[in-house]
Design an enzyme around this catalytic site. Structure first.
Site, PDB file in Angstrom:
ATOM      1  N   GLU A 112     -25.615  18.831  -1.030  1.00  0.00           N
ATOM      2  CA  GLU A 112     -24.471  18.290  -0.302  1.00  0.00           C
ATOM      3  C   GLU A 112     -24.880  17.747   1.066  1.00  0.00           C
ATOM      4  OE1 GLU A 112     -22.866  21.777  -2.815  1.00  0.00           O
ATOM      5  OE2 GLU A 112     -24.718  21.273  -1.762  1.00  0.00           O
ATOM      6  N   HIS A 153     -29.351  21.642   1.371  1.00  0.00           N
ATOM      7  CA  HIS A 153     -28.768  21.670   0.030  1.00  0.00           C
ATOM      8  C   HIS A 153     -28.405  20.244  -0.369  1.00  0.00           C
ATOM      9  CE1 HIS A 153     -27.397  26.163   0.320  1.00  0.00           C
ATOM     10  NE2 HIS A 153     -28.658  25.990   0.657  1.00  0.00           N
TER      11      HIS A 153
END
Length: 193
Positions: free
Chosen positions: A62, A60
């Site tokens: 992040e 992802h």
């Protein structure tokens, strides 16, 4: 969700950086989520979803950005880690459960996000991982939403009306129409603008 009138310009500027990363993701046929990590007013890492590109479902935005600022313990003789408690995080969509937990574990204390994640959100959308008192060994993660919310929603909508060529059996979406009307923030009677 923080009302637009109460959103500081400094946070909106950093959210523009996250929106730029999400836009890059959209162009690359990824779910358009983008983020930046900021220390002392400067971006120290950027990330976007790379799950399709890498065939790694955990990559992802992040975790993509974190990979640029965390020590590489696999190839390093030093495994010292300094918590990122002086770093502020900006992301276009509320972090999922996995990412909210990772942010909290590395010491991020404040997160600004665009739109809520009603299906997988770890900062209140589904669960409140950021403030869960059972996580004894990390400080709470404060998450504030609504920053560039409309832009974040529209990027997601643009992605979801297109055929996902990376899907195992792509659905025909040629008859779908881009919905441009954005509902008010839940719990309010007016559009937050």
């Amino acid at each position: 969700m923080i009302p637009v009138a109460e959103q500081a310009q400094e946070h909106l500027i950093m959210m523009d950086e996250a929106i730029a990363m999400a836009t890059e993701g959209l162009i690359a046929d990824e779910i358009p989520v983008g983020c930046v990590f900021v220390r002392d007013g400067k971006v120290i890492a950027r990330g976007r979803n790379r799950t399709n590109e890498t065939r790694n479902a955990s990559l992802h935005a992040e975790l993509d950005a974190l990979s640029h600022i965390l020590p590489n313990t696999r190839n390093s003789k030093t495994t010292t880690f300094t918590p990122l408690n002086d770093v502020t995080f900006y992301v276009t969509v509320e972090p999922c459960l996995m990412c909210a937990s990772a942010l909290r574990q590395v010491g991020i204390r404040k997160c600004y996000y665009g739109c809520a994640n009603d299906r997988f959100g770890g900062c209140g959308g589904v669960l409140e991982v950021g403030k869960d008192p059972k996580l004894l060994y990390s400080e709470p993660l404060e998450a504030l939403g609504g920053y560039k919310r409309d832009e974040a929603i529209m990027l997601l909508r643009r992605f979801y009306i297109t055929e996902n060529t990376n899907a195992s059996s792509p659905k025909d979406k040629s008859k779908r129409v881009l919905k441009t009307e954005i509902e008010p923030i839940p719990g309010t009677n007016v559009k937050d603008k």
